[in-house]
Design a protein around this motif. Structure first.
Motif, PDB file in Angstrom:
ATOM      1  N   UNK A   1      74.419  61.018 104.371  1.00 56.05           N
ATOM      2  CA  UNK A   1      75.504  61.522 103.514  1.00 56.05           C
ATOM      3  C   UNK A   1      76.886  61.032 103.966  1.00 56.05           C
ATOM      4  N   UNK A   2      76.942  59.748 104.253  1.00 51.57           N
ATOM      5  CA  UNK A   2      78.187  59.091 104.625  1.00 51.57           C
ATOM      6  C   UNK A   2      78.483  57.972 103.634  1.00 51.57           C
ATOM      7  N   UNK A   3      79.757  57.660 103.479  1.00 55.31           N
ATOM      8  CA  UNK A   3      80.179  56.577 102.587  1.00 55.31           C
ATOM      9  C   UNK A   3      79.826  55.226 103.210  1.00 55.31           C
ATOM     10  N   UNK A   4      79.681  54.239 102.360  1.00 54.29           N
ATOM     11  CA  UNK A   4      79.439  52.877 102.821  1.00 54.29           C
ATOM     12  C   UNK A   4      80.550  51.993 102.260  1.00 54.29           C
ATOM     13  N   UNK A   5      80.853  50.892 102.944  1.00 60.69           N
ATOM     14  CA  UNK A   5      81.892  50.006 102.419  1.00 60.69           C
ATOM     15  C   UNK A   5      81.455  49.342 101.109  1.00 60.69           C
ATOM     16  N   UNK A   6      82.423  48.891 100.338  1.00 56.80           N
ATOM     17  CA  UNK A   6      82.117  48.230  99.069  1.00 56.80           C
ATOM     18  C   UNK A   6      81.160  47.066  99.277  1.00 56.80           C
ATOM     19  N   UNK A   7      81.400  46.280 100.292  1.00 59.86           N
ATOM     20  CA  UNK A   7      80.558  45.113 100.577  1.00 59.86           C
ATOM     21  C   UNK A   7      79.653  45.437 101.775  1.00 59.86           C
ATOM     22  N   UNK A   8      78.844  46.475 101.626  1.00 58.68           N
ATOM     23  CA  UNK A   8      77.968  47.015 102.660  1.00 58.68           C
ATOM     24  C   UNK A   8      77.017  45.991 103.253  1.00 58.68           C
ATOM     25  N   UNK A   9      76.732  44.927 102.547  1.00 64.00           N
ATOM     26  CA  UNK A   9      75.795  43.889 102.978  1.00 64.00           C
ATOM     27  C   UNK A   9      76.437  42.917 103.953  1.00 64.00           C
ATOM     28  N   UNK A  10      77.768  42.969 104.087  1.00 59.66           N
ATOM     29  CA  UNK A  10      78.499  42.109 105.025  1.00 59.66           C
ATOM     30  C   UNK A  10      78.836  42.923 106.268  1.00 59.66           C
ATOM     31  N   UNK A  11      78.347  42.502 107.400  1.00 55.96           N
ATOM     32  CA  UNK A  11      78.572  43.246 108.643  1.00 55.96           C
ATOM     33  C   UNK A  11      80.057  43.478 108.907  1.00 55.96           C
ATOM     34  N   UNK A  12      80.876  42.472 108.684  1.00 51.57           N
ATOM     35  CA  UNK A  12      82.295  42.598 109.000  1.00 51.57           C
ATOM     36  C   UNK A  12      83.033  43.556 108.054  1.00 51.57           C
ATOM     37  N   UNK A  13      82.407  43.931 106.936  1.00 53.95           N
ATOM     38  CA  UNK A  13      83.033  44.905 106.028  1.00 53.95           C
ATOM     39  C   UNK A  13      83.193  46.258 106.714  1.00 53.95           C
ATOM     40  N   UNK A  14      82.350  46.544 107.694  1.00 54.11           N
ATOM     41  CA  UNK A  14      82.434  47.804 108.422  1.00 54.11           C
ATOM     42  C   UNK A  14      83.631  47.830 109.373  1.00 54.11           C
ATOM     43  N   UNK A  15      84.276  46.678 109.586  1.00 56.05           N
ATOM     44  CA  UNK A  15      85.452  46.585 110.452  1.00 56.05           C
ATOM     45  C   UNK A  15      86.752  46.531 109.651  1.00 56.05           C
ATOM     46  N   UNK A  16      86.652  46.547 108.335  1.00 55.62           N
ATOM     47  CA  UNK A  16      87.833  46.338 107.501  1.00 55.62           C
ATOM     48  C   UNK A  16      88.124  47.563 106.641  1.00 55.62           C
ATOM     49  N   UNK A  17      89.076  48.365 107.077  1.00 52.46           N
ATOM     50  CA  UNK A  17      89.524  49.527 106.303  1.00 52.46           C
ATOM     51  C   UNK A  17      88.362  50.458 105.939  1.00 52.46           C
ATOM     52  N   UNK A  18      87.521  50.730 106.911  1.00 59.08           N
ATOM     53  CA  UNK A  18      86.374  51.609 106.706  1.00 59.08           C
ATOM     54  C   UNK A  18      86.318  52.601 107.859  1.00 59.08           C
ATOM     55  N   UNK A  19      86.270  53.855 107.562  1.00 60.04           N
ATOM     56  CA  UNK A  19      86.095  54.876 108.580  1.00 60.04           C
ATOM     57  C   UNK A  19      87.255  55.009 109.541  1.00 60.04           C
TER      58      UNK A  19
END
Length: 170
Positions: free
Chosen positions: A60-78
């Motif tokens: 029950x947590x949000x995922x980045x728009x481009x969840x399939x790209x590892x680096x998306x988790x480092x860009x304005x996420x969480x």
């Protein structure tokens, strides 16, 4: 009693799941791709972000728009963290892209132990060099509101390690 965050528990539940080389593909990974709305259906592409996104959704947590790209988790996420904690998303750089995994603890040598997908083509726990992460991120709630981890999550448990450092996440 397991006090790990739900998204880490979900990843641990899949420990040992492997991609299938060749024309056949792992049906679990294919189900994750379908659930996440992917435009591809095979497990040949790097799938660490797929595994993380699936586990975050279960937790029950949000995922980045481009969840399939590892680096998306480092860009304005969480919430960016100054150090690792149990349940944090660790974002790593690698030749050809990035890698994401979930912090579970550390080994006796002090290396960060992370569960992730596509680590040697499987879901497993691996040791990572402490100098390698780009960032540690605490995932936002499903409504995208940012939170911080409980203080006790920074007390990383010692996990067994075979002494090898992760080197194959593609």
């Amino acid at each position: 009693m397991n006090t790990n965050p739900d998204w880490l528990v979900e990843m641990q539940r899949h420990n040992g799941l492997r991609e299938i080389k060749g024309a056949r593909h792992n049906p679990t990974i294919q189900a994750w791709l379908k659930e996440l709305g992917a435009w591809w259906t095979d497990d040949e592409a790097a799938w660490c972000g797929v595994a993380i996104a699936h586990c975050l959704k279960v937790g029950k947590r949000a995922i980045p728009q481009h969840w399939y790209r590892a680096m998306a988790y480092a860009q304005n996420y969480g919430t960016v963290l100054q150090k690792p904690c149990v349940g944090a998303i660790a974002v790593y750089s690698r030749k050809g892209g990035g890698h994401v995994a979930i912090v579970a603890g550390k080994d006796k040598q002090g290396r960060i132990m992370c569960y992730g997908g596509n680590q040697n083509n499987a879901v497993n726990v691996m040791a990572f060099d402490t100098a390698r992460p780009v960032v540690y991120v605490w995932p936002p709630k499903s409504d995208s509101s940012k939170t911080i981890p409980f203080a006790e999550r920074y007390n990383l448990p010692i996990l067994d390690s075979d002494g090898r450092i992760s080197s194959d996440e593609s």
